[in-house]
Design a protein around this motif. Structure first.
Motif, short mmCIF file in Angstrom:
data_model
loop_
_atom_site.label_atom_id
_atom_site.label_comp_id
_atom_site.label_asym_id
_atom_site.label_seq_id
_atom_site.Cartn_x
_atom_site.Cartn_y
_atom_site.Cartn_z
N LEU A 83 64.78 106.27 16.83
CA LEU A 83 65.95 105.98 16.92
C LEU A 83 66.50 106.10 18.34
O LEU A 83 67.53 105.84 19.12
N ALA A 84 65.57 106.76 19.09
CA ALA A 84 65.86 107.10 20.68
C ALA A 84 64.47 106.90 21.59
O ALA A 84 63.64 106.85 21.01
N VAL A 85 64.61 106.56 22.75
CA VAL A 85 63.52 106.47 23.67
C VAL A 85 63.61 107.60 24.69
O VAL A 85 64.73 107.59 25.11
N VAL A 86 62.73 108.32 24.89
CA VAL A 86 62.72 109.42 25.69
C VAL A 86 61.56 109.37 26.66
O VAL A 86 60.36 109.09 26.24
N GLY B 210 60.02 118.26 35.01
CA GLY B 210 60.87 118.77 34.10
C GLY B 210 62.06 117.80 33.67
O GLY B 210 62.96 118.02 32.94
N GLY B 211 62.25 116.90 34.73
CA GLY B 211 63.33 115.84 34.51
C GLY B 211 62.90 114.97 33.39
O GLY B 211 61.98 114.97 32.72
N GLY B 212 63.84 114.07 33.34
CA GLY B 212 63.89 112.72 32.10
C GLY B 212 65.02 112.33 31.67
O GLY B 212 66.21 112.63 32.50
N SER B 213 64.82 111.27 30.90
CA SER B 213 66.04 110.58 30.47
C SER B 213 65.88 110.27 29.03
O SER B 213 64.77 110.13 28.45
N ALA B 214 67.02 109.84 28.29
CA ALA B 214 66.84 109.37 26.87
C ALA B 214 68.04 108.18 26.82
O ALA B 214 69.01 108.20 27.42
N LEU B 215 67.57 107.23 25.77
CA LEU B 215 68.73 106.39 25.47
C LEU B 215 68.37 105.77 23.95
O LEU B 215 67.42 106.11 23.46
N LEU B 216 69.31 105.26 23.26
CA LEU B 216 69.19 104.72 22.22
C LEU B 216 68.07 103.59 21.95
O LEU B 216 68.02 102.70 23.03
N SER B 217 67.32 103.52 21.08
CA SER B 217 66.31 102.44 20.64
C SER B 217 67.17 101.32 20.13
O SER B 217 68.44 101.54 19.73
#
Length: 92
Positions: free
Chosen positions: A59-62, A68-75
């Motif tokens: 359900l998500a792409v991480v 330590g950073g990063g991002s996420a969004l919906l698949s």
């Protein structure tokens, strides 16, 4: 034990709502993990556990960085699910 599961489910739904909001604001542009944690009001470790569950479910792409950073969004599947969950009911 049942109440603990309900809390986890509610937290995941709240995170899905945030990711849905992010998609509405800027489609295909991920939110930083720091922004998501702040908006969700949770610690980064909690956010990462929740995102891992959503990612495992497709359900998500991480994306995480070594610093330590990063991002996420919906698949695409997550966006379809959120559209059905959070869509406004049809006008009578």
């Amino acid at each position: 034990m049942q109440q603990e599961n309900a809390g986890i489910d509610e937290a995941l739904v709240a995170l899905l709502a945030l990711l849905w909001q992010a998609r509405q604001d800027a489609p295909e542009k991920p939110w930083s993990l720091a922004k998501l944690a702040k908006r969700a009001g949770v610690q980064m470790s909690t956010l990462l556990r929740q995102l891992n569950a959503l990612s495992s479910a497709g359900l998500a792409v991480v994306a995480t960085a070594e610093n330590g950073g990063g991002s996420a969004l919906l698949s695409a599947a997550g966006a379809e699910l959120c559209a059905s969950i959070f869509a406004a009911p049809p006008a009578p």
